[in-house]
Design a protein around this motif. Sequence first.
Motif, PDB file in Angstrom:
ATOM      1  N   TYR A  36      39.749  56.797  56.271  1.00 12.88           N
ATOM      2  CA  TYR A  36      40.094  56.038  55.073  1.00 12.88           C
ATOM      3  C   TYR A  36      39.662  54.576  55.173  1.00 12.88           C
ATOM      4  O   TYR A  36      39.363  53.954  54.162  1.00 12.88           O
ATOM      5  CB  TYR A  36      41.583  56.156  54.771  1.00 12.88           C
ATOM      6  CG  TYR A  36      41.893  57.497  54.171  1.00 12.88           C
ATOM      7  CD1 TYR A  36      41.650  57.747  52.833  1.00 12.88           C
ATOM      8  CD2 TYR A  36      42.379  58.528  54.950  1.00 12.88           C
ATOM      9  CE1 TYR A  36      41.899  58.987  52.275  1.00 12.88           C
ATOM     10  CE2 TYR A  36      42.626  59.768  54.409  1.00 12.88           C
ATOM     11  CZ  TYR A  36      42.389  59.997  53.074  1.00 12.88           C
ATOM     12  OH  TYR A  36      42.625  61.225  52.530  1.00 12.88           O
ATOM     13  N   GLY A  37      39.618  54.032  56.356  1.00 14.36           N
ATOM     14  CA  GLY A  37      39.145  52.668  56.520  1.00 14.36           C
ATOM     15  C   GLY A  37      37.678  52.551  56.146  1.00 14.36           C
ATOM     16  O   GLY A  37      37.271  51.618  55.451  1.00 14.36           O
ATOM     17  N   ALA A  38      36.865  53.511  56.566  1.00 16.83           N
ATOM     18  CA  ALA A  38      35.446  53.490  56.205  1.00 16.83           C
ATOM     19  C   ALA A  38      35.240  53.974  54.782  1.00 16.83           C
ATOM     20  O   ALA A  38      34.347  53.514  54.081  1.00 16.83           O
ATOM     21  CB  ALA A  38      34.654  54.357  57.170  1.00 16.83           C
ATOM     22  N   GLY A  39      36.080  54.896  54.335  1.00 16.64           N
ATOM     23  CA  GLY A  39      35.917  55.469  53.006  1.00 16.64           C
ATOM     24  C   GLY A  39      36.216  54.499  51.887  1.00 16.64           C
ATOM     25  O   GLY A  39      35.584  54.538  50.836  1.00 16.64           O
ATOM     26  N   PHE A  40      37.174  53.647  52.088  1.00 20.92           N
ATOM     27  CA  PHE A  40      37.575  52.723  51.038  1.00 20.92           C
ATOM     28  C   PHE A  40      37.240  51.272  51.366  1.00 20.92           C
ATOM     29  O   PHE A  40      37.743  50.357  50.725  1.00 20.92           O
ATOM     30  CB  PHE A  40      39.073  52.860  50.745  1.00 20.92           C
ATOM     31  CG  PHE A  40      39.418  54.198  50.181  1.00 20.92           C
ATOM     32  CD1 PHE A  40      38.967  54.578  48.935  1.00 20.92           C
ATOM     33  CD2 PHE A  40      40.182  55.093  50.908  1.00 20.92           C
ATOM     34  CE1 PHE A  40      39.281  55.820  48.408  1.00 20.92           C
ATOM     35  CE2 PHE A  40      40.498  56.334  50.394  1.00 20.92           C
ATOM     36  CZ  PHE A  40      40.047  56.705  49.136  1.00 20.92           C
ATOM     37  N   ALA A  45      28.145  47.593  54.422  1.00 18.95           N
ATOM     38  CA  ALA A  45      27.681  48.021  55.742  1.00 18.95           C
ATOM     39  C   ALA A  45      28.571  49.133  56.300  1.00 18.95           C
ATOM     40  O   ALA A  45      28.075  50.133  56.822  1.00 18.95           O
ATOM     41  CB  ALA A  45      27.657  46.845  56.697  1.00 18.95           C
ATOM     42  N   ALA A  46      29.880  48.977  56.179  1.00 15.35           N
ATOM     43  CA  ALA A  46      30.800  50.002  56.678  1.00 15.35           C
ATOM     44  C   ALA A  46      30.689  51.263  55.822  1.00 15.35           C
ATOM     45  O   ALA A  46      30.753  52.387  56.337  1.00 15.35           O
ATOM     46  CB  ALA A  46      32.231  49.484  56.664  1.00 15.35           C
ATOM     47  N   HIS A  47      30.502  51.082  54.536  1.00 16.24           N
ATOM     48  CA  HIS A  47      30.373  52.230  53.636  1.00 16.24           C
ATOM     49  C   HIS A  47      29.105  53.016  53.949  1.00 16.24           C
ATOM     50  O   HIS A  47      29.141  54.239  54.067  1.00 16.24           O
ATOM     51  CB  HIS A  47      30.349  51.748  52.181  1.00 16.24           C
ATOM     52  CG  HIS A  47      30.158  52.846  51.200  1.00 16.24           C
ATOM     53  ND1 HIS A  47      31.204  53.550  50.675  1.00 16.24           N
ATOM     54  CD2 HIS A  47      29.028  53.372  50.659  1.00 16.24           C
ATOM     55  CE1 HIS A  47      30.728  54.462  49.850  1.00 16.24           C
ATOM     56  NE2 HIS A  47      29.417  54.380  49.822  1.00 16.24           N
TER      57      HIS A  47
END
Length: 62
Positions: A36-40, A45-47
């Motif tokens: 969820y941290g990467a998803g939202f 860059a993280a996405h």
Amino acid sequence: MSNSATTTKAISVPTAGTRVLTQLLASLFLGVVIIYGAGFANMSAAHNAAHDTRHAQGFPCH
């Protein structure tokens, strides 16, 4: 003859089941935070770093 009292203390040792449950819950929590941290994340860059993996697992990201 002396009247000295002896005291003993009980030491609680976690059982194997307790340790496994603790590790399972910690892993589950870490996985949820990562997904969820990467998803939202608002950072592109993280996405983009996790984009293909999320789609392969069926996680909607947009």
